[in-house]
Design a protein around this motif. Structure first.
Motif, mmCIF file in Angstrom:
data_model
loop_
_atom_site.group_PDB
_atom_site.id
_atom_site.type_symbol
_atom_site.label_atom_id
_atom_site.label_comp_id
_atom_site.label_asym_id
_atom_site.label_seq_id
_atom_site.Cartn_x
_atom_site.Cartn_y
_atom_site.Cartn_z
ATOM 1 N N PHE A 1 0.741 -1.041 0.053
ATOM 2 C CA PHE A 1 0.197 0.010 -0.108
ATOM 3 C C PHE A 1 0.966 1.174 0.157
ATOM 4 O O PHE A 1 0.638 2.361 0.971
ATOM 5 C CB PHE A 1 -0.981 0.101 1.239
ATOM 6 C CG PHE A 1 -2.188 -1.305 1.417
ATOM 7 C CD1 PHE A 1 -2.502 -1.564 0.188
ATOM 8 C CD2 PHE A 1 -1.686 -2.016 2.320
ATOM 9 C CE1 PHE A 1 -3.571 -2.548 0.312
ATOM 10 C CE2 PHE A 1 -2.684 -3.065 2.309
ATOM 11 C CZ PHE A 1 -3.512 -3.428 1.602
ATOM 12 N N ALA A 2 1.907 1.288 -0.787
ATOM 13 C CA ALA A 2 2.760 2.409 -0.820
ATOM 14 C C ALA A 2 3.354 2.837 -2.221
ATOM 15 O O ALA A 2 2.688 2.316 -3.313
ATOM 16 C CB ALA A 2 4.023 2.261 0.295
ATOM 17 N N MET A 3 4.389 3.416 -2.375
ATOM 18 C CA MET A 3 4.688 3.977 -3.421
ATOM 19 C C MET A 3 5.489 3.115 -4.491
ATOM 20 O O MET A 3 5.430 3.398 -5.693
ATOM 21 C CB MET A 3 6.126 4.887 -3.193
ATOM 22 C CG MET A 3 5.882 6.391 -2.697
ATOM 23 S SD MET A 3 4.715 7.134 -3.777
ATOM 24 C CE MET A 3 5.604 7.346 -5.428
ATOM 25 N N ALA A 4 5.797 1.834 -4.193
ATOM 26 C CA ALA A 4 6.356 0.898 -5.176
ATOM 27 C C ALA A 4 5.541 0.645 -6.383
ATOM 28 O O ALA A 4 5.623 0.810 -7.537
ATOM 29 C CB ALA A 4 6.837 -0.508 -4.686
ATOM 30 N N ALA A 5 4.200 0.344 -6.065
ATOM 31 C CA ALA A 5 3.248 0.194 -7.052
ATOM 32 C C ALA A 5 3.006 1.410 -7.936
ATOM 33 O O ALA A 5 3.047 1.357 -9.245
ATOM 34 C CB ALA A 5 1.944 -0.132 -6.692
ATOM 35 N N ALA A 6 3.083 2.567 -7.520
ATOM 36 C CA ALA A 6 2.960 3.860 -8.134
ATOM 37 C C ALA A 6 4.082 4.127 -9.261
ATOM 38 O O ALA A 6 4.018 4.467 -10.367
ATOM 39 C CB ALA A 6 2.961 4.957 -7.467
ATOM 40 N N VAL A 7 5.260 3.508 -8.849
ATOM 41 C CA VAL A 7 6.407 3.872 -9.825
ATOM 42 C C VAL A 7 6.339 2.826 -10.891
ATOM 43 O O VAL A 7 6.380 3.137 -12.025
ATOM 44 C CB VAL A 7 7.697 3.320 -8.883
ATOM 45 C CG1 VAL A 7 8.843 3.219 -10.077
ATOM 46 C CG2 VAL A 7 8.066 4.380 -8.018
#
Lengths: 257, 257
Positions: free
Chosen positions: A88-94
């Protein structure tokens, strides 16, 4: 053309420095640029010659693209995230930015450095409530319909998983944890243990152990992680101390657990 | 009566020293006694004056009770566990031993120090497959009926969670991952991404990205962690490199992720 840059997506864990892995510290110390939500960057000591790029917490895709563009310029970027960047954090957005972005972005040297996630810190503080099969569910309904949140909560309750609840409330939607608890009350025993863990590892940490019947959803703000037990989750009362909460596990650790 | 002892249940993470938190290192360095499964203790440098108590991997309750008895003798014990002790590991065994044991054990100074769990390491190595709602399920059926494993797999598939599978195989039951994959094939798309992550963080690390159709359960041994995607999990092909796998998340990180 400049020397190739690289992107490291780094998890700081939920609290103080004692939970930041050596890998994460090393990647942060060796970055030319730090990118992140301002309060996370503020947790890190300043370093001469290192550039900081702060952003608000509602601009994840923009932050991810900014980090990728810095890498194109040859920078060694550490994109810092609270908890584990993969949960639930930044890696998926990247990776979403990479997939949607310029074809050359797929060749960027990018790697994720895992961190302690909020549910693990909350579990450690209370005993071992995640000791057996569990689900992690975000109540955020910004990119999924609330009906899917309800379906997942119901499935998790019916199959008797322990449930770790992320994003229980936001300024815009303060009542979604209330709705989630109401749904779970219809499917699980009133005596089911519920852990409210706020700001674990920070100065204002607060842990509260309730039951599904007594759980007060007003306790949950955007810094709260909630763990709802399975039918097997147990509370061990103690004299003059907070009870322990744990979920028994299968006996043999085949993977070394 | 000796000075009070204490018990710290410490997670080493799944691999090398770069993922051991400073808290875990501190607790290990300051313990008078280390208790654990022999291969985990072997990962730690010897320290003068510190006593090691090794055990096999199928005697968790015995190991927990041994640690508690050492604490009664005033020892400062670090009970070491692979991964996160709170996730399919030693912490639940300790609290079970406390609940079933002598009343005085409830007053013991005991705390858990979280670690990086195998699913987080596997996710970090492949992208962000745990980027949104997921379940963690152990296929071990030593203390739960296989029918409950099946019910939980089916619930997780039907509600479209990402699924992290622990304990996919053992010497005694090598075929349970085969049965689990067969069940999931009946409920999910054949193109669903599946990650096989073996020995992540160790010298013999091996990652393989498959689909539910191509997944070969013979790849999974007791050191393998498997991640089965949701319907939203995506694979980003790359030229001359392993593809990225990620599950898109909701946009705003209300809890800071």
């Amino acid at each position: 053309m400049s020397a190739p840059g690289r992107l490291r997506i780094v998890g700081l864990g939920p609290g103080g420095a004692a939970w930041i892995t050596p890998e994460a510290s090393h990647l942060i110390a060796n970055a030319t640029d730090l990118v992140g939500y301002a309060p996370y960057l503020e947790r890190l000591p300043p370093k001469q010659g290192q550039t900081r790029h702060q952003s608000g917490n509602r601009v994840e895709m923009e932050r991810a693209r900014h980090a990728l563009r810095l890498v194109e310029d040859g920078r060694h970027v550490a994109l810092v995230s609270c908890g584990d960047p993969g949960v639930f954090a930044m890696a998926a957005a990247v990776f979403e930015a990479i997939e949607e972005g310029e074809p050359g972005w797929r060749d960027i040297d990018v790697a994720v450095s895992p961190g302690i996630s909020a549910m693990q810190a909350a579990a450690a503080r209370t005993g071992a409530p995640l000791g057996h099969d569990f689900c992690a569910i975000s109540l955020s309904d910004n990119r999924k319909p609330w009906s899917l949140v309800e379906q997942r909560l119901a499935a998790a309750a019916t199959a008797d998983f322990v449930i770790a609840v992320y994003n229980p409330a936001s300024t815009a939607r303060p009542r979604r944890i209330h709705d989630a608890i109401a749904l779970l009350r219809g499917l699980k025993a009133a005596s089911t243990p519920v852990v409210f863990a706020r700001a674990v590892g920070r100065d204002d940490e607060h842990i509260s152990i309730e039951t599904l019947a007594s759980a007060d959803s007003a306790r949950a703000d955007m810094s709260t992680l909630i763990i709802v037990g399975s039918s097997e989750t147990r509370v061990i009362p103690r004299v003059g101390a907070t009870p322990f909460v744990y979920t028994p596990r299968g006996r043999p650790p085949d993977d070394g657990g």
